[in-house]
Design a protein around this motif. Structure first.
Motif, short mmCIF file in Angstrom:
data_model
loop_
_atom_site.label_atom_id
_atom_site.label_comp_id
_atom_site.label_asym_id
_atom_site.label_seq_id
_atom_site.Cartn_x
_atom_site.Cartn_y
_atom_site.Cartn_z
N TYR A 21 -35.88 8.26 25.78
CA TYR A 21 -36.80 7.15 26.18
C TYR A 21 -38.13 7.75 26.36
O TYR A 21 -39.27 7.25 25.95
CB TYR A 21 -36.05 6.54 27.45
CG TYR A 21 -36.92 5.65 28.17
CD1 TYR A 21 -37.09 4.28 27.69
CD2 TYR A 21 -37.64 6.19 29.22
CE1 TYR A 21 -37.90 3.46 28.39
CE2 TYR A 21 -38.30 5.19 29.95
CZ TYR A 21 -38.57 3.75 29.76
OH TYR A 21 -39.32 2.68 30.22
N ALA A 61 -38.57 -3.37 25.17
CA ALA A 61 -37.90 -2.23 25.80
C ALA A 61 -36.37 -2.18 25.52
O ALA A 61 -35.56 -2.98 25.22
CB ALA A 61 -37.96 -2.31 27.21
N VAL A 84 -40.25 2.60 38.90
CA VAL A 84 -38.99 1.54 38.71
C VAL A 84 -39.63 0.22 39.18
O VAL A 84 -40.16 0.07 40.13
CB VAL A 84 -38.06 2.19 39.12
CG1 VAL A 84 -38.15 2.24 40.65
CG2 VAL A 84 -36.61 1.27 38.57
N1 LIG Z 1 -38.07 -2.68 34.68
C1 LIG Z 1 -38.49 -1.33 34.90
O1 LIG Z 1 -38.11 -0.91 35.94
C2 LIG Z 1 -39.50 -0.47 34.18
C3 LIG Z 1 -39.88 0.50 34.63
C4 LIG Z 1 -40.92 1.21 33.82
C5 LIG Z 1 -41.56 0.74 32.70
N2 LIG Z 1 -40.89 -0.42 32.22
C6 LIG Z 1 -41.59 -0.86 30.87
O2 LIG Z 1 -41.61 -2.07 30.97
C7 LIG Z 1 -41.49 -3.08 29.83
C8 LIG Z 1 -40.74 -4.22 30.22
O3 LIG Z 1 -39.58 -3.76 30.61
P1 LIG Z 1 -38.45 -4.92 31.25
O4 LIG Z 1 -37.76 -4.28 32.19
O5 LIG Z 1 -38.87 -6.27 31.18
O6 LIG Z 1 -37.40 -4.80 29.89
P2 LIG Z 1 -36.26 -5.88 29.58
O7 LIG Z 1 -35.97 -6.70 30.63
O8 LIG Z 1 -35.14 -5.10 29.05
O9 LIG Z 1 -37.15 -6.81 28.39
C9 LIG Z 1 -37.24 -6.23 26.91
C10 LIG Z 1 -37.89 -7.20 26.11
O10 LIG Z 1 -38.00 -6.79 24.90
C11 LIG Z 1 -37.26 -7.56 23.86
N3 LIG Z 1 -36.93 -6.81 22.92
C12 LIG Z 1 -36.00 -5.86 22.72
N4 LIG Z 1 -35.70 -5.27 21.73
C13 LIG Z 1 -36.51 -5.90 20.75
C14 LIG Z 1 -36.79 -5.79 19.49
N5 LIG Z 1 -36.33 -5.21 18.73
N6 LIG Z 1 -37.75 -6.53 18.87
C15 LIG Z 1 -38.53 -7.62 19.49
N7 LIG Z 1 -38.18 -7.70 21.11
C16 LIG Z 1 -37.18 -6.64 21.60
C17 LIG Z 1 -36.23 -8.16 24.86
O11 LIG Z 1 -35.78 -9.36 24.24
P3 LIG Z 1 -34.77 -9.47 23.13
O12 LIG Z 1 -33.54 -8.48 23.39
O13 LIG Z 1 -34.27 -11.01 23.07
O14 LIG Z 1 -35.20 -9.32 21.79
C18 LIG Z 1 -37.10 -8.79 25.99
O15 LIG Z 1 -37.78 -9.67 25.74
C19 LIG Z 1 -41.01 -2.15 28.82
O16 LIG Z 1 -41.75 -1.48 28.06
C20 LIG Z 1 -40.21 -1.00 29.78
O17 LIG Z 1 -39.99 0.17 29.21
C21 LIG Z 1 -40.01 -1.07 32.78
#
Ligand SMILES: NC(=O)c1ccc[n+]([C@@H]2O[C@H](COP(=O)([O-])OP(=O)(O)OC[C@H]3O[C@@H](n4cnc5c(N)ncnc54)[C@H](OP(=O)(O)O)[C@@H]3O)[C@@H](O)[C@H]2O)c1
Length: 294
Positions: free
Chosen positions: A123, A70, A148
């Motif tokens: 996004y 993400a 969220v």
């Molecule tokens: N959190 C929410 O409220 C929410 C809501 C709806 C949907 N989502 C979806 O749920 C999923 C997880 O979200 P999250 O909140 O856990 O996000 P997060 O905490 O920002 O984690 C993102 C992960 O992706 C990795 N990443 C980022 N860019 C990368 C790249 N270019 N190559 C490889 N790894 C990469 C990051 O590690 P590094 O930076 O170390 O690479 C991290 O492990 C995503 O698809 C997000 O869109 C989240």
């Protein structure tokens, strides 16, 4: 099962990896900084989803992959909004390609509510196009679209504080935009079920928490948990748009017109598909319970 969690070092990923390990799966995490966080329980691989060669090897021998990579929609990414396409869309293409190349049949793809190739923000468009890539693949896929997500390590509560001030705060349109916050501790086991159970293949699951809250409601709960009251005053939407659009011109300012558009979009589900994953919405944790530690 051998399970690769791409983006497994992030907020949702950390909770999911813990859950998968507790269910005795052999887990590999992949991210740009995975190896910097060594763990006895999981194998860590550094890779960048925008670079196919750097991720491809991690798919060998896996039974399933979960794509959690993400870029946060709450801030303009370093590199600009086009990074959403590179990371979410091109990254998903690479994940699908590597899975197919190594015979990894199952893919659970984290998308988001409102994902749409014609959506109003970079996004949501990138997420919508990534869904198309997944649907067009020959993999056994599951699409998960949460509202969220809140919990330890998440940015929703901190973002609310960043956007507001205690005691008296202005919110665009009075903070009437609706959310259906879902606790990460409820989401992770549902994701693990989606990985394990073939009955979910082809499922598109829109997941929300137990209640619909406006941004003003969320703001009041967040400050109340800190022992502070807050009165919300409406800021006209047009003024908020000017503020964020002008701010986007300043170097280093992390929000822009996409964030303004997001603040106007309700983030709730019509049918709560947590039921398809065996949960009742009323059994899920509320934001207030999390904030107050009940
Ligand atoms: N959190 C929410 O409220 C929410 C809501 C709806 C949907 N989502 C979806 O749920 C999923 C997880 O979200 P999250 O909140 O856990 O996000 P997060 O905490 O920002 O984690 C993102 C992960 O992706 C990795 N990443 C980022 N860019 C990368 C790249 N270019 N190559 C490889 N790894 C990469 C990051 O590690 P590094 O930076 O170390 O690479 C991290 O492990 C995503 O698809 C997000 O869109 C989240």
């Amino acid at each position: 099962m051998q399970i690769l969690v791409v983006g497994g070092t992030g907020f949702v990923g950390t909770a999911l990896v813990r859950e998968l390990c507790a269910r005795d799966h052999a887990v590999t995490v992949l991210s740009r900084t995975a190896e910097a966080e060594p763990s006895d329980d999981v194998r860590a691989v550094d890779g960048d989803v925008t670079d196919y060669e750097s991720i491809e090897g991690a798919f060998a021998g896996q039974d399933a992959v979960v794509n959690l990579v993400a870029l946060s929609p709450l801030f303009t990414p370093p590199g600009g909004n086009e990074m959403h396409e590179r990371v979410h869309l091109d990254g998903t293409r690479h994940v699908v390609e590597a899975a197919a190349a190594h015979g990894v049949d199952k893919l659970v793809q984290m998308s988001a509510l409102g994902a749409d190739p014609e959506g109003p923000t970079a996004y949501l468009r990138a997420k919508g196009n990534a869904e198309r890539v997944v649907r067009a693949s020959t993999l056994d896929w599951v699409l998960v679209r949460p509202s969220v997500v809140f919990g330890d390590g998440g940015e929703f509560v901190d973002f609310t504080k960043l956007l507001t001030t205690p005691y008296v705060t202005g919110l665009p349109g009075g903070g009437r935009t609706c959310f259906q916050p879902l606790w990460v501790g409820d989401l992770a086991p549902m994701l693990a079920d989606a990985v394990e159970d073939d009955a979910h293949v082809g499922g598109v699951y829109e997941l929300g928490g137990p209640e619909v809250l406006t941004l003003a409601d969320v703001t009041k709960l967040v400050y109340r948990a800190d022992g502070r009251a807050v009165r919300v005053l409406p800021v006209p939407m047009a003024l908020a748009k000017v503020g964020l659009t002008l701010g986007a011109l300043l170097p280093g300012f992390p929000m822009g017109s996409d964030q303004y558009r997001s603040l106007r979009l309700d983030n709730t589900v019509d049918e709560n598909d947590v039921r398809a994953l065996g949960r009742e919405p009323s059994d899920l944790r509320t934001l207030d319970s999390y904030l107050t530690g009940d």
